[in-house]
Design an enzyme around this catalytic site. Structure first.
Site, PDB file in Angstrom:
ATOM      1  N   ALA A 157       8.240  13.823  -5.870  1.00 40.95           N
ATOM      2  CA  ALA A 157       7.361  14.100  -4.503  1.00 40.95           C
ATOM      3  C   ALA A 157       7.062  12.954  -3.794  1.00 40.95           C
ATOM      4  O   ALA A 157       6.910  11.757  -4.050  1.00 40.95           O
ATOM      5  CB  ALA A 157       5.970  14.841  -4.974  1.00 40.95           C
ATOM      6  N   GLY A 180       9.045  15.254  -9.739  1.00 38.63           N
ATOM      7  CA  GLY A 180       9.704  16.291  -8.979  1.00 38.63           C
ATOM      8  C   GLY A 180      11.326  16.415  -8.853  1.00 38.63           C
ATOM      9  O   GLY A 180      11.773  17.238  -9.182  1.00 38.63           O
ATOM     10  N   GLU A 191      12.258  17.393 -12.449  1.00 41.19           N
ATOM     11  CA  GLU A 191      11.777  18.842 -12.641  1.00 41.19           C
ATOM     12  C   GLU A 191      13.018  19.557 -11.650  1.00 41.19           C
ATOM     13  O   GLU A 191      13.514  20.593 -12.297  1.00 41.19           O
ATOM     14  CB  GLU A 191      10.581  19.066 -11.999  1.00 41.19           C
ATOM     15  N   GLU A 220       4.202  11.482 -13.865  1.00 40.07           N
ATOM     16  CA  GLU A 220       2.939  12.053 -13.133  1.00 40.07           C
ATOM     17  C   GLU A 220       1.525  11.530 -13.618  1.00 40.07           C
ATOM     18  O   GLU A 220       0.604  11.460 -12.803  1.00 40.07           O
ATOM     19  CB  GLU A 220       2.993  13.704 -13.189  1.00 40.07           C
TER      20      GLU A 220
HETATM   21  N1  CAA Z   1       6.841   8.745  -2.507  1.00 39.76           N
HETATM   22  C1  CAA Z   1       6.482   8.087  -1.382  1.00 39.76           C
HETATM   23  N2  CAA Z   1       6.881   6.826  -0.976  1.00 39.76           N
HETATM   24  C2  CAA Z   1       7.502   6.289  -2.342  1.00 39.76           C
HETATM   25  C3  CAA Z   1       7.771   7.140  -3.290  1.00 39.76           C
HETATM   26  C4  CAA Z   1       7.381   8.457  -3.372  1.00 39.76           C
HETATM   27  N3  CAA Z   1       7.299   9.229  -4.584  1.00 39.76           N
HETATM   28  N4  CAA Z   1       8.391   6.125  -4.304  1.00 39.76           N
HETATM   29  C5  CAA Z   1       8.416   4.974  -3.746  1.00 39.76           C
HETATM   30  N5  CAA Z   1       7.964   5.212  -2.461  1.00 39.76           N
HETATM   31  C6  CAA Z   1       7.984   3.986  -1.202  1.00 39.76           C
HETATM   32  C7  CAA Z   1       7.104   2.763  -1.599  1.00 39.76           C
HETATM   33  O1  CAA Z   1       5.743   3.120  -1.339  1.00 39.76           O
HETATM   34  C8  CAA Z   1       7.732   1.637  -0.952  1.00 39.76           C
HETATM   35  O2  CAA Z   1       7.474   1.600   0.319  1.00 39.76           O
HETATM   36  P1  CAA Z   1       7.067   0.453   1.335  1.00 39.76           P
HETATM   37  O3  CAA Z   1       8.763  -0.164   1.399  1.00 39.76           O
HETATM   38  O4  CAA Z   1       6.638   0.752   2.632  1.00 39.76           O
HETATM   39  O5  CAA Z   1       6.310  -0.699   0.554  1.00 39.76           O
HETATM   40  C9  CAA Z   1       9.254   1.902  -1.191  1.00 39.76           C
HETATM   41  O6  CAA Z   1       9.601   3.493  -1.348  1.00 39.76           O
HETATM   42  C10 CAA Z   1      10.139   1.314  -2.257  1.00 39.76           C
HETATM   43  O7  CAA Z   1       9.438   1.563  -3.241  1.00 39.76           O
HETATM   44  P2  CAA Z   1       9.359   0.598  -4.316  1.00 39.76           P
HETATM   45  O8  CAA Z   1       9.220  -0.846  -3.703  1.00 39.76           O
HETATM   46  O9  CAA Z   1       8.799   0.884  -5.425  1.00 39.76           O
HETATM   47  O10 CAA Z   1      11.066   0.380  -4.702  1.00 39.76           O
HETATM   48  P3  CAA Z   1      11.602  -0.127  -6.212  1.00 39.76           P
HETATM   49  O11 CAA Z   1      13.336   0.020  -5.807  1.00 39.76           O
HETATM   50  O12 CAA Z   1      10.974  -1.306  -6.850  1.00 39.76           O
HETATM   51  O13 CAA Z   1      11.185   1.220  -7.082  1.00 39.76           O
HETATM   52  C11 CAA Z   1      11.129   3.485  -7.720  1.00 39.76           C
HETATM   53  C12 CAA Z   1      11.925   2.583  -6.861  1.00 39.76           C
HETATM   54  C13 CAA Z   1      11.534   3.281  -9.239  1.00 39.76           C
HETATM   55  C14 CAA Z   1      11.737   4.892  -7.249  1.00 39.76           C
HETATM   56  C15 CAA Z   1       9.413   3.428  -7.728  1.00 39.76           C
HETATM   57  O14 CAA Z   1       9.020   3.360  -6.156  1.00 39.76           O
HETATM   58  C16 CAA Z   1       8.743   4.551  -8.064  1.00 39.76           C
HETATM   59  O15 CAA Z   1       8.528   4.490  -9.449  1.00 39.76           O
HETATM   60  N6  CAA Z   1       8.059   5.401  -7.585  1.00 39.76           N
HETATM   61  C17 CAA Z   1       7.333   6.482  -7.846  1.00 39.76           C
HETATM   62  C18 CAA Z   1       8.078   7.346  -8.540  1.00 39.76           C
HETATM   63  C19 CAA Z   1       6.821   8.543  -9.049  1.00 39.76           C
HETATM   64  O16 CAA Z   1       5.941   8.374  -9.402  1.00 39.76           O
HETATM   65  N7  CAA Z   1       7.360   9.692  -8.869  1.00 39.76           N
HETATM   66  C20 CAA Z   1       6.624  10.904  -9.086  1.00 39.76           C
HETATM   67  C21 CAA Z   1       5.784  11.376  -8.139  1.00 39.76           C
HETATM   68  S1  CAA Z   1       4.743  12.900  -8.734  1.00 39.76           S
HETATM   69  C22 CAA Z   1       5.788  14.011  -8.702  1.00 39.76           C
HETATM   70  O17 CAA Z   1       7.060  13.789  -8.311  1.00 39.76           O
HETATM   71  C23 CAA Z   1       5.227  15.361  -8.976  1.00 39.76           C
HETATM   72  C24 CAA Z   1       5.490  16.333  -8.262  1.00 39.76           C
HETATM   73  O18 CAA Z   1       6.615  16.795  -7.728  1.00 39.76           O
HETATM   74  C25 CAA Z   1       4.315  17.196  -7.414  1.00 39.76           C
END
Ligand code: CAA
Length: 662
Positions: free
Chosen positions: A69, A108, A111, A131
């Site tokens: 998400a 997501g 999912e 999550e």
């Molecule tokens: N939503 C919004 N912004 C996100 C994001 C997300 N899910 N994941 C990463 N970003 C943004 C970061 O804030 C960062 O922004 P800035 O450049 O402005 O600082 C940019 O993307 C790059 O992120 P990273 O520096 O973390 O990049 P990376 O290459 O080191 O890692 C990644 C990439 C592995 C995807 C890591 O960002 C990550 O683990 N993200 C979170 C993933 C996550 O937790 N997903 C689950 C969300 S909850 C969900 O999905 C449930 C649902 O459906 C309702």
């Protein structure tokens, strides 16, 4: 025949031989924003109505599938179309939908992949349900679909632990149906999609949960609950899995969605999101975003003690050619053996297998002289914590290293500005403060000395990130961010000892607050000698009027340096912590000598004073500019001192407490 229908958008459709390839391009991480959800619904409807389309592929650009998400949207209300509606539309399509996963499929995103009828993935794919780390649980059918695909045991570990699995493991679990070549991802996915045409559609929600060992599952639930340490999302994840396996899909799905919705706006979720963005923000240092970090291919670590070994393991696993230097041949031999064991263990813990250890260890070499660092791009000094020893080693490193190499010290407390005086061309010198065990602990304080050049700082930040660590920039002061706050916290806890509390009461109170371990248990684990050396070093500068508690010094003088000597604040029999009457005697004596009447101290007061001491030191650190931002301190203290992440870090916690009182 290829027909480009839509270009330069968040979702592009390209039709090839009756297969509609929907490619997501939503930088930076292909998050499922409302715009993307809208685009998905629109395209799914279109391909469903298009008689020329026999199968559909959903994939992502830039080496990523979908990172979940859009976390930025979590603050406000969920806007339509919701993710469950999008996934329903995908699963109900009457032609095969195939997820072609490259890179991350998280939250997501995972999912969504489960809602597709089939999944193919490239070798670098990672599937995960992080999550819980954001204070929520999967709420778009992920739990009931996982249960049907992989059974309760694996579902529970994936959902309660939040750690991703690699492609091979996902294939072994049955999450991935086919592994495809990365170089020809789309071609291979189309071939696979055409194979699926004509087969019965496999809708995950219609599968049944395979039989499993219910007793073993219950034991596993108890183990996960006991690891939660106050984190509501972990408990909710366990409950959701335990309550879902014997329910129909729709009922289980609705229950998980309800729980997701409840948690999404909870205090804990807000706190964990604060830390998520704090971690990303910490990488951006004003004035450094445009500075080019140096390219690092080879690293030298000087000193084969515990820290040096841990740093070497982290470098090896991150892919660096790593040279470990120590004058003592026997120390090097022992270190090489220990590194071998640590690499095996780390790889196993990370990816569930150990077959890459030999390849990783082939990058390790050892040497007894500093001249051998003459080809290293970055050198980390990790020798004995003494200013003269470190200064002398750093002078020699600077002479041996290539002129453009970045030189780093791993000191925990020493004055880095003073150490810089030992390094020729000190603009290439910074502190890289790792925490023990360095192969596991994610925090690295990157210390900017007065003389540190921008490139050296940028290199330190990027290098630490490349080790999958969390770098936090700090200025020079005694103990930097974490150890300075730790010193203030310990001092306050020792006052409490003299006033009436016992170590076990303080530890228990803070563990109930959510700290990973109480302060005395931690001191025993990390060893009492480093803080003792610091106290001795600072003794000449100490104000004689300042209140000083001698109990820790007395323990050290008795040789009780913590777990490693079998005794410290507690004693240890076969590694098991036990109360020790001798420590209680020292505590009571200390009160008596100072004429302090011991009083019972409530758990609430222990917590207030402990956390209050952290907050007040944190505020000083911020005011002095040692840390750039409050969120950097929160990040450092949750990752370096085991402050409960679900409380957001000491300064975030202080703000919330003030809001609640205000
Ligand atoms: N939503 C919004 N912004 C996100 C994001 C997300 N899910 N994941 C990463 N970003 C943004 C970061 O804030 C960062 O922004 P800035 O450049 O402005 O600082 C940019 O993307 C790059 O992120 P990273 O520096 O973390 O990049 P990376 O290459 O080191 O890692 C990644 C990439 C592995 C995807 C890591 O960002 C990550 O683990 N993200 C979170 C993933 C996550 O937790 N997903 C689950 C969300 S909850 C969900 O999905 C449930 C649902 O459906 C309702």
């Amino acid at each position: 025949m290829s027909n480009e229908i839509q270009q330069a958008s968040i979702l592009t459709r390209t039709d090839v031989n009756g297969v509609a390839v929907l490619t997501i391009d939503n930088p930076p991480v292909n998050a499922l924003s409302q715009a993307l959800r809208n685009a998905l619904v629109h395209h799914i409807r279109e391909v469903g109505n298009d008689k020329c389309v026999e199968a559909v592929i959903i994939t992502g650009t830039s080496g990523r599938f979908i990172a979940g998400a859009d976390i930025k949207e979590f603050k406000g209300p969920i806007l339509d179309p919701s993710l469950p509606d999008v996934l329903k539309a995908i699963e109900q399509l009457d032609k095969p939908v195939i997820a072609a996963v490259e890179g991350v499929a998280l939250g997501g995103g995972a999912e969504l992949a489960l809602a597709c009828h089939y999944r193919c993935a490239t070798g670098d794919a990672k599937f995960g349900f992080p999550e819980v780390k954001l204070g929520i649980i999967p709420g778009a059918g992920g739990i009931p679909r996982l249960l049907r695909l992989v059974g309760p045991k694996i579902t529970l570990d994936l959902v309660a632990g939040g750690r991703p699995i690699d492609c091979e493991t996902a294939f072994a679990f049955g999450l991935v149906d086919k592994i495809i070549e990365q170089a020809d991802k789309i071609g291979a996915a189309i071939e696979y999609a055409l194979e699926c045409v004509g087969k019965p559609l496999r809708r995950t929600s219609l599968l049944s949960v395979a039989t499993f060992d219910a007793d073993a599952f219950n034991v596993q639930c108890v183990a996960w609950r006991s690891r939660a340490r106050g984190q509501a999302s972990v408990i909710a994840a366990v409950d959701a899995v335990a309550d879902s396996w014997d329910r129909g899909f729709a009922e289980a799905d609705a229950r998980c969605r309800l729980e997701f919705t409840r948690l999404r706006t909870s205090d804990q979720a807000n706190a964990l999101r604060h830390l998520f963005f704090a971690e990303r923000q910490a990488q951006h240092v004003p004035g450094l975003d445009s500075v080019q970090a140096a390219n690092i291919a080879s690293v030298a670590v000087v000193g084969a003690g515990t820290m040096g070994r841990g740093i070497a393991v982290a470098c090896l696993i991150a892919g660096y050619c790593t040279l470990l230097i120590d004058v003592d041949e026997e120390a090097l031999r022992r270190a090489a053996l220990a590194i071998g064991v640590a690499v095996e263990k780390t790889i196993k813990d990370k990816a569930g297998k150990s077959d890459k250890a030999s390849q990783i260890l082939s990058r390790l070499s050892t040497a007894q002289t500093l001249q051998d660092a003459n080809n290293s791009d970055l050198i980390v000094e990790a020798v004995f914590e003494d200013i003269d020893v470190k200064s002398s080693v750093l002078t020699q490193i600077a002479m041996a290293a290539p002129p453009q190499a970045t030189i780093c010290t791993n000191t925990s407390y020493l004055d880095i500005d003073q150490l810089a005086g030992a390094v020729s061309s000190p603009e290439r010198f910074i502190g890289l403060h790792f925490f023990a065990p360095a192969e596991i602990m994610r925090l690295v304080e990157v210390i900017r000395a007065k003389t540190s050049g921008e490139q050296a700082v940028a290199t330190g930040l990027r290098f630490a990130r490349s080790l999958s660590k969390i770098p936090v920039l700090a200025g020079v002061c005694d103990g930097f961010i974490v150890n300075r706050i730790l010193a203030a916290y310990r001092r306050e806890m020792e006052y409490l000892l003299e006033e009436g509390a016992l170590p076990r009461e303080i530890d228990a109170a803070l563990e109930r607050f959510g700290m990973a371990m109480g302060p005395f248990a931690v001191a025993d684990l990390s060893g009492l000698d480093i803080a003792w050396a610091r106290r001795k070093r600072l003794a000449p500068m100490r104000d004689p009027q300042e209140r000083y508690v001698k109990i820790a010094d007395q323990l050290c003088e008795m040789g009780r340096l913590g777990r490693k000597t079998g005794a410290g604040w507690y004693s240890y029999v076969d590694g098991t912590r036990q109360l020790d009457p001798l420590v209680e005697e020292l505590v009571v004596n200390s009160s008596r000598e100072k004429g302090i009447t011991r009083q019972p101290i409530s758990e609430a007061e222990i917590v207030d004073r402990a956390i209050g001491s952290m907050i007040s030191e944190a505020r000083k650190i911020l005011a002095e500019g040692i840390a750039l931002r409050a969120s950097d301190i929160d990040l450092a203290i949750t990752n370096g001192l085991g402050f409960p992440a679900w409380r957001g870090g000491p300064l975030y916690y202080a703000d919330r407490m003030a809001e609640n009182q205000g």
